[in-house]
Design a protein around this motif. Structure first.
Motif, mmCIF file in Angstrom:
data_model
loop_
_atom_site.group_PDB
_atom_site.id
_atom_site.type_symbol
_atom_site.label_atom_id
_atom_site.label_comp_id
_atom_site.label_asym_id
_atom_site.label_seq_id
_atom_site.Cartn_x
_atom_site.Cartn_y
_atom_site.Cartn_z
ATOM 1 N N GLN A 48 21.460 2.793 36.818
ATOM 2 C CA GLN A 48 20.877 3.804 37.913
ATOM 3 C C GLN A 48 19.240 3.953 36.628
ATOM 4 O O GLN A 48 18.154 4.335 37.133
ATOM 5 C CB GLN A 48 20.961 4.373 38.725
ATOM 6 C CG GLN A 48 21.514 4.017 39.723
ATOM 7 C CD GLN A 48 21.839 5.501 40.622
ATOM 8 O OE1 GLN A 48 21.547 6.834 40.536
ATOM 9 N NE2 GLN A 48 22.237 5.498 42.171
ATOM 10 N N VAL A 49 19.852 3.478 35.639
ATOM 11 C CA VAL A 49 18.361 4.083 34.559
ATOM 12 C C VAL A 49 17.172 3.264 34.477
ATOM 13 O O VAL A 49 16.379 3.522 34.431
ATOM 14 C CB VAL A 49 19.138 3.775 32.557
ATOM 15 C CG1 VAL A 49 19.179 2.113 32.975
ATOM 16 C CG2 VAL A 49 18.225 4.858 31.665
ATOM 17 N N LEU B 217 19.261 9.736 37.153
ATOM 18 C CA LEU B 217 20.442 9.078 36.038
ATOM 19 C C LEU B 217 18.375 8.819 34.610
ATOM 20 O O LEU B 217 18.635 8.806 33.496
ATOM 21 C CB LEU B 217 21.167 7.532 36.349
ATOM 22 C CG LEU B 217 21.483 6.966 34.774
ATOM 23 C CD1 LEU B 217 22.488 8.035 34.310
ATOM 24 C CD2 LEU B 217 22.448 5.985 34.425
ATOM 25 N N HIS C 131 27.540 5.896 37.913
ATOM 26 C CA HIS C 131 25.551 5.811 38.686
ATOM 27 C C HIS C 131 25.177 4.522 37.787
ATOM 28 O O HIS C 131 24.317 4.200 36.378
ATOM 29 C CB HIS C 131 24.324 6.229 38.753
ATOM 30 C CG HIS C 131 24.900 7.221 39.631
ATOM 31 N ND1 HIS C 131 25.510 7.245 40.727
ATOM 32 C CD2 HIS C 131 25.473 8.413 39.593
ATOM 33 C CE1 HIS C 131 26.081 9.083 41.222
ATOM 34 N NE2 HIS C 131 26.250 9.288 40.307
ATOM 35 N N PHE D 79 27.654 10.660 33.332
ATOM 36 C CA PHE D 79 26.570 10.530 34.467
ATOM 37 C C PHE D 79 26.477 9.304 34.640
ATOM 38 O O PHE D 79 26.925 8.500 35.356
ATOM 39 C CB PHE D 79 25.670 11.420 35.014
ATOM 40 C CG PHE D 79 25.155 11.689 35.678
ATOM 41 C CD1 PHE D 79 25.767 11.931 37.009
ATOM 42 C CD2 PHE D 79 24.071 11.424 35.916
ATOM 43 C CE1 PHE D 79 25.789 12.136 38.214
ATOM 44 C CE2 PHE D 79 22.949 11.316 38.161
ATOM 45 C CZ PHE D 79 24.533 11.701 38.483
ATOM 46 N N GLU D 80 26.087 8.463 34.031
ATOM 47 C CA GLU D 80 25.916 6.789 33.919
ATOM 48 C C GLU D 80 27.504 6.115 34.336
ATOM 49 O O GLU D 80 27.375 5.271 34.927
ATOM 50 C CB GLU D 80 25.793 6.482 32.481
ATOM 51 C CG GLU D 80 25.111 4.384 32.274
ATOM 52 C CD GLU D 80 25.705 4.790 30.631
ATOM 53 O OE1 GLU D 80 24.333 3.731 30.805
ATOM 54 O OE2 GLU D 80 25.969 5.276 29.791
ATOM 55 N N TYR E 52 24.345 12.550 29.873
ATOM 56 C CA TYR E 52 23.612 11.220 30.493
ATOM 57 C C TYR E 52 24.616 10.158 30.442
ATOM 58 O O TYR E 52 24.906 9.292 31.459
ATOM 59 C CB TYR E 52 22.805 11.116 29.422
ATOM 60 C CG TYR E 52 22.560 9.498 29.421
ATOM 61 C CD1 TYR E 52 21.455 8.822 30.792
ATOM 62 C CD2 TYR E 52 22.332 8.681 28.416
ATOM 63 C CE1 TYR E 52 21.042 7.572 31.776
ATOM 64 C CE2 TYR E 52 21.585 7.335 29.129
ATOM 65 C CZ TYR E 52 21.333 6.320 30.237
ATOM 66 O OH TYR E 52 20.623 5.790 30.328
ATOM 67 N N HIS F 173 18.149 10.159 31.221
ATOM 68 C CA HIS F 173 17.555 9.071 29.833
ATOM 69 C C HIS F 173 15.880 9.534 30.017
ATOM 70 O O HIS F 173 15.698 10.193 28.228
ATOM 71 C CB HIS F 173 16.587 7.734 30.527
ATOM 72 C CG HIS F 173 17.026 6.919 29.077
ATOM 73 N ND1 HIS F 173 15.832 5.871 28.917
ATOM 74 C CD2 HIS F 173 18.109 6.171 28.867
ATOM 75 C CE1 HIS F 173 15.803 5.463 28.377
ATOM 76 N NE2 HIS F 173 17.101 5.562 28.120
#
Length: 285
Positions: free
Chosen positions: A202-203, A210, A199, A195-196, A192, A214
């Protein structure tokens, strides 16, 4: 990794480290909030450090190892805070738990929480040691990186993190073991946070990968929190009658079963073989 991405990675790491320093210095942030936010920043830092190649392994480990030792000192304080918050929520949602004994247990949880927080704030506090470690990491590690000649394959590292997590999930499907799910949660957290980096922001966007990641890590976190609470109750860490213990067990197991049903479906969908959405998203990275 091109020059722009290399500098962005260093900048993002620097931002997390400065945030930790600010939290450690702050006098208007409560110890329990400091613990929670610092641990989150540590996890982000650790996940991003995995992007660096083996040629920087020695430098990365020299920074990471002391940080991991300091993070362990915060674990008990965080767990006692979560136990207290969880029990308060549990009683609010289940009126059958709101017995006189609940107040006695709540006081025990509060006392334990205060003791654990005192341990990390007395004398030269853990927060001061963390602040110094962040400064050391800045000077001895980050400041030297712009002049280092290295490249990183972000997509390859994300695929590796994905496959490690998928393998652990597949192995855990035959029979539920909370400790295995905790290990899976740690793997999913790494994925996570990595990948964050690709992006940011985007969470909060519904339907994104994302946001999905989460949600899964939150569900895995709930599973671990319930397990730790029940484990400590069953090990007689707190004074609880047998009848109240059984009532707690039954209530929490109901939560666990409901969560696991949704969690396992979410994990199955996320790791679905063949045209996997996450792996497909890495094709243009």
């Amino acid at each position: 990794m091109d020059k722009e991405q290399k500098h962005r990675l260093i900048s993002v790491l620097e931002g997390h480290m400065f945030r930790v320093e600010d939290l450690c210095r702050s006098e208007d942030v409560s110890p329990e909030i400091k613990v929670h936010e610092i641990r989150k920043s540590f996890k982000r830092i650790n996940a991003l450090l995995r992007y660096f190649p083996d040629i920087l392994k020695e430098e990365v480990q020299a920074f990471r190892h002391p940080m991991k030792d300091l993070a362990r000192l915060l674990t008990m304080a965080r767990e006692t805070t979560v136990n207290l918050q969880f029990f308060e929520t549990l009683c609010a949602e289940n009126v059958d738990l709101a017995l006189p004994e609940a107040e006695e247990l709540k006081q025990q949880l509060l006392d334990e929480n205060q003791r654990s927080l005192l341990e990390i704030t007395k004398g030269e506090s853990v927060f001061e040691a963390i602040r110094k470690q962040m400064q050391s990491g800045q000077h001895e590690f980050l400041d030297k990186l712009p002049d280092s000649d290295f490249s990183i394959d972000i997509a390859a590292e994300l695929r590796l993190s994905f496959e490690k997590a998928r393998e652990l999930f597949t192995d855990s499907l035959e029979e539920y073991h909370p400790e295995e799910y905790h290990e899976l949660r740690k793997k999913m957290k790494v994925l996570y946070y990595q990948f964050e980096f690709l992006h940011p922001g985007q969470v909060a966007v519904p339907g994104t990968l994302l946001e999905n990641l989460h949600g899964i890590t939150d569900q895995l976190g709930d599973d671990h929190d319930w397990y730790i609470f029940l484990k400590e109750i069953d090990e007689d860490k707190y004074s609880v009658s047998e009848s109240y213990r059984q009532l707690l067990d039954a209530t929490i197991q109901r939560y666990q079963r409901s969560n696991l049903e949704l969690l396992n479906q979410s994990l199955t969908d996320f790791f679905r073989p063949g045209n996997n959405a996450f792996l497909k998203s890495l094709e243009d990275v």
